[in-house]
Scaffold this motif. Structure first.
Motif, PDB file in Angstrom:
ATOM      1  N   CYS A   1      13.769  -9.275  27.974  1.00 29.82           N
ATOM      2  CA  CYS A   1      14.150  -7.954  27.475  1.00 29.82           C
ATOM      3  C   CYS A   1      15.468  -7.522  28.121  1.00 29.82           C
ATOM      4  O   CYS A   1      15.614  -7.549  29.345  1.00 29.82           O
ATOM      5  CB  CYS A   1      13.049  -6.943  27.796  1.00 29.82           C
ATOM      6  N   ASP A   2      16.436  -7.128  27.295  1.00 27.71           N
ATOM      7  CA  ASP A   2      17.756  -6.757  27.803  1.00 27.71           C
ATOM      8  C   ASP A   2      17.769  -5.367  28.417  1.00 27.71           C
ATOM      9  O   ASP A   2      18.519  -5.116  29.350  1.00 27.71           O
ATOM     10  CB  ASP A   2      18.792  -6.838  26.682  1.00 27.71           C
ATOM     11  N   TYR A   3      17.010  -4.459  27.872  1.00 28.52           N
ATOM     12  CA  TYR A   3      16.785  -3.182  28.544  1.00 28.52           C
ATOM     13  C   TYR A   3      15.601  -2.471  27.947  1.00 28.52           C
ATOM     14  O   TYR A   3      15.115  -2.809  26.871  1.00 28.52           O
ATOM     15  CB  TYR A   3      18.024  -2.298  28.613  1.00 28.52           C
ATOM     16  N   LEU A   4      15.136  -1.482  28.717  1.00 30.11           N
ATOM     17  CA  LEU A   4      13.885  -0.804  28.407  1.00 30.11           C
ATOM     18  C   LEU A   4      14.159   0.683  28.225  1.00 30.11           C
ATOM     19  O   LEU A   4      14.887   1.286  29.013  1.00 30.11           O
ATOM     20  CB  LEU A   4      12.919  -1.029  29.567  1.00 30.11           C
ATOM     21  N   ILE A   5      13.580   1.257  27.182  1.00 29.08           N
ATOM     22  CA  ILE A   5      13.631   2.705  26.984  1.00 29.08           C
ATOM     23  C   ILE A   5      12.212   3.220  27.190  1.00 29.08           C
ATOM     24  O   ILE A   5      11.292   2.817  26.464  1.00 29.08           O
ATOM     25  CB  ILE A   5      14.133   3.087  25.582  1.00 29.08           C
ATOM     26  N   VAL A   6      12.031   4.088  28.167  1.00 31.82           N
ATOM     27  CA  VAL A   6      10.689   4.556  28.523  1.00 31.82           C
ATOM     28  C   VAL A   6      10.529   6.013  28.134  1.00 31.82           C
ATOM     29  O   VAL A   6      11.225   6.889  28.661  1.00 31.82           O
ATOM     30  CB  VAL A   6      10.429   4.391  30.037  1.00 31.82           C
ATOM     31  N   HIS A   7       9.601   6.272  27.208  1.00 33.29           N
ATOM     32  CA  HIS A   7       9.195   7.640  26.890  1.00 33.29           C
ATOM     33  C   HIS A   7       8.255   8.089  28.013  1.00 33.29           C
ATOM     34  O   HIS A   7       7.190   7.511  28.196  1.00 33.29           O
ATOM     35  CB  HIS A   7       8.489   7.677  25.541  1.00 33.29           C
ATOM     36  N   ALA A   8       8.673   9.114  28.747  1.00 31.12           N
ATOM     37  CA  ALA A   8       8.009   9.471  29.999  1.00 31.12           C
ATOM     38  C   ALA A   8       6.718  10.261  29.793  1.00 31.12           C
ATOM     39  O   ALA A   8       6.405  11.169  30.570  1.00 31.12           O
ATOM     40  CB  ALA A   8       8.978  10.264  30.882  1.00 31.12           C
ATOM     41  N   ARG A   9       5.970   9.941  28.768  1.00 31.80           N
ATOM     42  CA  ARG A   9       4.643  10.525  28.542  1.00 31.80           C
ATOM     43  C   ARG A   9       3.672   9.398  28.229  1.00 31.80           C
ATOM     44  O   ARG A   9       4.040   8.382  27.639  1.00 31.80           O
ATOM     45  CB  ARG A   9       4.614  11.457  27.329  1.00 31.80           C
ATOM     46  N   LYS A  10       2.415   9.634  28.558  1.00 28.02           N
ATOM     47  CA  LYS A  10       1.350   8.807  28.016  1.00 28.02           C
ATOM     48  C   LYS A  10       1.208   9.071  26.517  1.00 28.02           C
ATOM     49  O   LYS A  10       1.640  10.115  26.013  1.00 28.02           O
ATOM     50  CB  LYS A  10       0.025   9.162  28.688  1.00 28.02           C
ATOM     51  N   ALA A  11       0.577   8.157  25.820  1.00 30.92           N
ATOM     52  CA  ALA A  11       0.128   8.399  24.450  1.00 30.92           C
ATOM     53  C   ALA A  11      -1.399   8.348  24.432  1.00 30.92           C
ATOM     54  O   ALA A  11      -1.993   7.452  25.024  1.00 30.92           O
ATOM     55  CB  ALA A  11       0.694   7.347  23.502  1.00 30.92           C
ATOM     56  N   TRP A  12      -1.992   9.343  23.785  1.00 34.67           N
ATOM     57  CA  TRP A  12      -3.448   9.351  23.612  1.00 34.67           C
ATOM     58  C   TRP A  12      -3.739   8.901  22.192  1.00 34.67           C
ATOM     59  O   TRP A  12      -3.418   9.586  21.230  1.00 34.67           O
ATOM     60  CB  TRP A  12      -4.018  10.739  23.890  1.00 34.67           C
ATOM     61  N   LEU A  13      -4.332   7.713  22.076  1.00 35.65           N
ATOM     62  CA  LEU A  13      -4.511   7.091  20.767  1.00 35.65           C
ATOM     63  C   LEU A  13      -5.660   7.717  19.985  1.00 35.65           C
ATOM     64  O   LEU A  13      -5.716   7.586  18.768  1.00 35.65           O
ATOM     65  CB  LEU A  13      -4.749   5.588  20.939  1.00 35.65           C
ATOM     66  N   GLN A  14      -6.549   8.402  20.666  1.00 37.35           N
ATOM     67  CA  GLN A  14      -7.638   9.107  19.994  1.00 37.35           C
ATOM     68  C   GLN A  14      -7.611  10.560  20.457  1.00 37.35           C
ATOM     69  O   GLN A  14      -7.491  10.838  21.638  1.00 37.35           O
ATOM     70  CB  GLN A  14      -9.005   8.480  20.332  1.00 37.35           C
ATOM     71  N   GLY A  15      -7.716  11.472  19.504  1.00 33.38           N
ATOM     72  CA  GLY A  15      -7.840  12.881  19.865  1.00 33.38           C
ATOM     73  C   GLY A  15      -6.567  13.688  19.748  1.00 33.38           C
ATOM     74  O   GLY A  15      -6.627  14.919  19.713  1.00 33.38           O
ATOM     75  N   LEU A  16      -5.402  13.027  19.719  1.00 31.56           N
ATOM     76  CA  LEU A  16      -4.142  13.743  19.549  1.00 31.56           C
ATOM     77  C   LEU A  16      -3.380  13.174  18.360  1.00 31.56           C
ATOM     78  O   LEU A  16      -3.356  11.960  18.161  1.00 31.56           O
ATOM     79  CB  LEU A  16      -3.265  13.628  20.803  1.00 31.56           C
TER      80      LEU A  16
END
Length: 339
Positions: A168-183
């Motif tokens: 991977c040449d670079y990483l973009i990090v969304h600084a939140r968790k993701a809740w796959l159920q319920g949101l």
């Protein structure tokens, strides 16, 4: 679009990029944004690898040359299919191929890609490796800090190490968790708390992989602050869409070390006229383009009139590029707006 000659500069990673956003960052939106900034990296909406490889949807790769520098975001989880989709993107001239490991929607989960892949770091690494072997342009990953009950402090270092080692040449990090159920996807953009410090710690722990941060960053000043703390770049989404002038008009100067755009807002409107007319001549609607321009005058006198005229009139049958003049005229004489 056969192999395109690259005569533009792409920083790796971009100091500022506009996030890929479904239903928003289409080719019309990107052409508009490019009238405001020369250097910010623009992204497509997510395009699924199955649609390209098995669905015959190569038209989803279409773009106009002025959109460069431009990245293609892919969704998928089959390494060979992603490799072929990446090859297709590189062949038509995209400057970067990005793998989506962050979208939390039910539709994406059912296809076993997007944020659910945070649970399958070895598979993500295989996907990255296959894509890297298929193309010569940078291959990048956009991810979350974790999903559901994962502890980001535990899983994120392993995830980063694996994708780094895969090439991977670079990483973009969304600084939140993701809740796959319920949101819902919308709630996943707002409710899980932001953890900028975690991303900053990950950058310090993995200095050998460039890293950008995404999530909740609304201004250039906030972007500059993140870079000052060690991040290599910043990705901005909704703020760049809803307030494009505020975010993008000074970015070339402040983050890329180039002269700020000399264009005014009205000159940006003028620059869009031939593009809109060409789209109408091909059978398109003015609204397809102008819906992305509603925020151009955000915070300025007459902004509400600008939005109202374009929203109400641009989709009417027979409407042409003159709707821009109508909006500008009424902004200068707001008492005359009726109906």
């Amino acid at each position: 679009m056969a192999d395109k000659e690259r005569n533009h500069t792409v920083l790796n990673p971009a100091r500022l990029s506009v996030a890929p956003m479904m239903d928003w960052t289409d080719r019309h939106c990107r052409h508009f944004h490019r009238q405001i900034t020369r250097h910010a990296l623009l992204y497509t909406e997510m395009v699924t690898a199955p649609a390209l490889v098995r669905g015959g949807a190569a038209h989803l790769l279409e773009y106009s040359d002025p959109e460069h520098p431009l990245a293609l975001q892919l969704g998928g989880s089959d390494p060979q299919e992603l490799a072929e989709a990446a090859r297709m993107g590189a062949e038509v001239g995209y400057d970067e191929i990005n793998l989506n490991v962050g979208c939390p929607s039910d539709r994406v989960q059912s296809g076993t890609f997007g944020a659910v892949l945070m649970k399958s770091a070895p598979l993500v690494a295989k996907c990255v490796s296959a894509m890297k072997n298929a193309v010569d342009v940078p291959v990048t990953v956009k991810c979350r800090i974790g999903v559901d009950d994962q502890n980001p402090e535990d899983i994120l270092p392993d995830f980063i190490a694996r994708v780094r080692d895969a090439g991977c040449d670079y990483l973009i990090v969304h600084a939140r968790k993701a809740w796959l159920q319920g949101l819902s996807p919308k709630e996943n953009r707002d409710i899980p708390p932001l953890d900028y410090e975690l991303v900053q710690r990950m950058k310090a722990r993995f200095p050998d992989i460039p890293m950008s941060i995404n999530g909740g960053i609304d201004t250039l000043s906030e972007a500059e602050a993140q870079i000052a703390l060690g991040l290599d770049g910043v990705m901005i989404g909704r703020a760049a869409y809803h307030r494009p002038w505020d975010v993008l008009s000074r970015v070339d100067e402040r983050l890329f070390g180039d002269a700020a755009s000399a264009k005014t807002r009205s000159q940006v409107v003028d620059a869009m006229r031939p593009y809109i007319q060409a789209h109408v001549d091909r059978g398109g609607k003015v609204h397809h383009v102008t819906r992305h321009m509603l925020g151009l005058y955000a915070g300025q006198p007459g902004a509400r009139i600008w939005r109202r005229v374009l929203s109400e009139r641009a989709n009417r049958p027979g409407t042409g590029v003159e709707v821009l003049d109508q909006a500008l005229d009424l902004m200068s004489q707001p008492d005359s707006l009726a109906g």
